[in-house]
Write a protein that holds these residues in place. Structure first.
Motif, PDB file in Angstrom:
ATOM      1  N   GLN A   9      13.791  19.967  14.304  1.00  0.00           N
ATOM      2  CA  GLN A   9      12.810  19.611  15.352  1.00  0.00           C
ATOM      3  C   GLN A   9      12.719  20.729  16.379  1.00  0.00           C
ATOM      4  O   GLN A   9      11.635  21.092  16.832  1.00  0.00           O
ATOM      5  N   HIS A  10      13.874  21.241  16.749  1.00  0.00           N
ATOM      6  CA  HIS A  10      13.906  22.326  17.731  1.00  0.00           C
ATOM      7  C   HIS A  10      13.127  23.528  17.207  1.00  0.00           C
ATOM      8  O   HIS A  10      12.291  24.094  17.918  1.00  0.00           O
ATOM      9  N   TYR A  11      13.375  23.911  15.950  1.00  0.00           N
ATOM     10  CA  TYR A  11      12.769  25.130  15.421  1.00  0.00           C
ATOM     11  C   TYR A  11      11.294  24.954  15.048  1.00  0.00           C
ATOM     12  O   TYR A  11      10.529  25.909  15.101  1.00  0.00           O
ATOM     13  N   ALA A  12      10.909  23.739  14.648  1.00  0.00           N
ATOM     14  CA  ALA A  12       9.564  23.545  14.078  1.00  0.00           C
ATOM     15  C   ALA A  12       8.483  23.316  15.118  1.00  0.00           C
ATOM     16  O   ALA A  12       7.312  23.266  14.791  1.00  0.00           O
ATOM     17  N   ARG A  13       8.856  23.224  16.395  1.00  0.00           N
ATOM     18  CA  ARG A  13       7.869  22.718  17.363  1.00  0.00           C
ATOM     19  C   ARG A  13       6.658  23.607  17.562  1.00  0.00           C
ATOM     20  O   ARG A  13       5.633  23.161  18.052  1.00  0.00           O
ATOM     21  N   GLU A  14       6.753  24.900  17.204  1.00  0.00           N
ATOM     22  CA  GLU A  14       5.583  25.766  17.404  1.00  0.00           C
ATOM     23  C   GLU A  14       4.615  25.754  16.218  1.00  0.00           C
ATOM     24  O   GLU A  14       3.615  26.462  16.205  1.00  0.00           O
ATOM     25  N   GLY A  15       4.942  24.943  15.183  1.00  0.00           N
ATOM     26  CA  GLY A  15       3.995  24.744  14.081  1.00  0.00           C
ATOM     27  C   GLY A  15       3.797  25.972  13.216  1.00  0.00           C
ATOM     28  O   GLY A  15       4.705  26.783  13.036  1.00  0.00           O
ATOM     29  N   GLU A  16       2.584  26.122  12.662  1.00  0.00           N
ATOM     30  CA  GLU A  16       2.286  27.194  11.707  1.00  0.00           C
ATOM     31  C   GLU A  16       2.490  28.565  12.356  1.00  0.00           C
ATOM     32  O   GLU A  16       2.075  28.807  13.483  1.00  0.00           O
ATOM     33  N   LEU A  17       3.112  29.463  11.599  1.00  0.00           N
ATOM     34  CA  LEU A  17       3.485  30.749  12.184  1.00  0.00           C
ATOM     35  C   LEU A  17       2.812  31.948  11.539  1.00  0.00           C
ATOM     36  O   LEU A  17       2.605  32.972  12.191  1.00  0.00           O
ATOM     37  N   THR A  18       2.491  31.832  10.238  1.00  0.00           N
ATOM     38  CA  THR A  18       2.026  33.017   9.512  1.00  0.00           C
ATOM     39  C   THR A  18       0.815  33.633  10.214  1.00  0.00           C
ATOM     40  O   THR A  18       0.774  34.850  10.436  1.00  0.00           O
ATOM     41  N   GLY A  19      -0.161  32.792  10.576  1.00  0.00           N
ATOM     42  CA  GLY A  19      -1.383  33.291  11.217  1.00  0.00           C
ATOM     43  C   GLY A  19      -1.069  34.022  12.511  1.00  0.00           C
ATOM     44  O   GLY A  19      -1.623  35.083  12.793  1.00  0.00           O
ATOM     45  N   ARG A  20      -0.135  33.471  13.314  1.00  0.00           N
ATOM     46  CA  ARG A  20       0.195  34.108  14.604  1.00  0.00           C
ATOM     47  C   ARG A  20       0.840  35.478  14.382  1.00  0.00           C
ATOM     48  O   ARG A  20       0.553  36.435  15.096  1.00  0.00           O
ATOM     49  N   ILE A  21       1.724  35.544  13.386  1.00  0.00           N
ATOM     50  CA  ILE A  21       2.400  36.829  13.126  1.00  0.00           C
ATOM     51  C   ILE A  21       1.377  37.856  12.625  1.00  0.00           C
ATOM     52  O   ILE A  21       1.338  39.001  13.090  1.00  0.00           O
ATOM     53  N   LEU A  22       0.507  37.435  11.710  1.00  0.00           N
ATOM     54  CA  LEU A  22      -0.472  38.377  11.154  1.00  0.00           C
ATOM     55  C   LEU A  22      -1.465  38.828  12.235  1.00  0.00           C
ATOM     56  O   LEU A  22      -1.836  40.003  12.283  1.00  0.00           O
ATOM     57  N   SER A  23      -1.876  37.908  13.120  1.00  0.00           N
ATOM     58  CA  SER A  23      -2.798  38.314  14.202  1.00  0.00           C
ATOM     59  C   SER A  23      -2.124  39.328  15.116  1.00  0.00           C
ATOM     60  O   SER A  23      -2.757  40.280  15.576  1.00  0.00           O
TER      61      SER A  23
END
Ligand SMILES: C[S@@+](CC[C@H](N)C(=O)[O-])C[C@H]1O[C@@H](n2cnc3c(N)ncnc32)[C@H](O)[C@@H]1O
Length: 276
Positions: A9-23
């Protein structure tokens, strides 16, 4: 979300990550069609001293081309990709946080490492692998979320092949009391399970693994932290795991630094071996 184990729960709270990293990489001028594992490293090495720490542990363990490595608590797969790219080994990354496993697979596909890396969402306390499956097992900054160290290391010893090696790079309890919360691995004391170095060593030796290397890297972590702050102050620091943990990352890092400099946490690198 409410049914997730607490650390996830602690780690997952920011949701999808791939798009943010690629942007972020696009904004930095990287060509997404020519991305390498190295390009991702400011964002996917989720532990103190970043890629340098991964390179040091890799040098100690030196996995060979074709060997099978388990990265227990692999996060979004940076160290797994680094190992696969540099050492030619195959790496299975295992993590409790489902979105991290999915992100890890997507990022591996982006850099052409899907054939050498695979990611499994599971609990490190119940490894879904047969006895004696892996040549090398590796874990960085995940055990601090796991209370039952005896069971964790028993699982490691079970799935390691005879003659195989287990390397860790972990945050452990320091001599001066509890850390300040939130820290990057836990919003509160509830999800943080730090054990003093001697307790960790005893739990691992109790499985029958033999110690080959043990090094306290707390001083090096302090020095790295000073450099990171100086780089950020000069506007040169990568936002790094801030992308993974979101806006509260700055407060978590401030608490991590305070805990480190007050000796409330210790950072250790170690290698153990299973009898052949
Ligand atoms: C600080 S991150 C480190 C990630 C990665 N090892 C790295 O260095 O980039 C800690 C990771 O441990 C995972 N983790 C925590 N408890 C776990 C458990 N019981 N089983 C598997 N993974 C776990 C979390 O989901 C998180 O991805």
């Amino acid at each position: 979300m409410s049914q997730l184990p607490s650390a996830a729960q602690h780690y997952a709270r920011e949701g999808e990550l791939t798009g943010r990293i690629l942007s972020t990489l696009t904004a930095e001028g990287k060509d997404l069609d020519r991305l390498t594992a190295e390009d991702l490293s400011p964002y996917d090495q989720f532990h103190s001293r970043g890629q340098q720490a991964t390179a040091e542990l890799a040098q100690l363990l030196n996995p060979q081309a074709g060997q099978l490595v388990l990265d227990l608590g692999c996060g979004i797969g940076g160290p797994a990709r680094w190992l696969a790219a540099r050492h030619g080994c195959r790496v299975v990354g295992l993590d409790l946080t489902e979105v991290y496993c999915r992100t890890a697979g997507e990022l591996s596909a982006r850099v052409g490492l899907s054939g050498q890396t695979a990611f499994v969402c599971a609990n490190g306390l119940a490894l879904p692998f047969a006895t004696a499956s892996f040549d090398v097992i590796w874990t960085q900054h995940a055990a601090m979320n796991i209370a039952d160290k005896a069971r964790l290391y028993r699982e490691v010893a079970r799935v390691l092949k005879p003659g195989g090696r287990f390397g860790l790079y972990d945050v452990m309890a320091g001599p001066a009391g509890d850390p300040y919360f939130p820290v990057p691995w836990s919003a509160s004391a509830e999800w943080s399970h730090l054990t003093a170095p001697e307790g960790v060593r005893e739990a691992i030796l109790a499985t029958g693994l033999k110690q080959r290397h043990w090094r306290d890297l707390t001083a090096e972590s302090k020095a790295w932290s000073e450099k990171a702050v100086a780089a950020q102050t000069a506007g040169k620091g990568p936002s790094g795991p801030a992308i993974i943990l979101g806006p509260s990352f700055a407060e978590m890092v401030a608490n991590l630094r305070r805990s480190l400099f007050e000796d409330r946490i210790t950072v250790v690198q170690a290698v153990f071996e299973k009898a052949g």
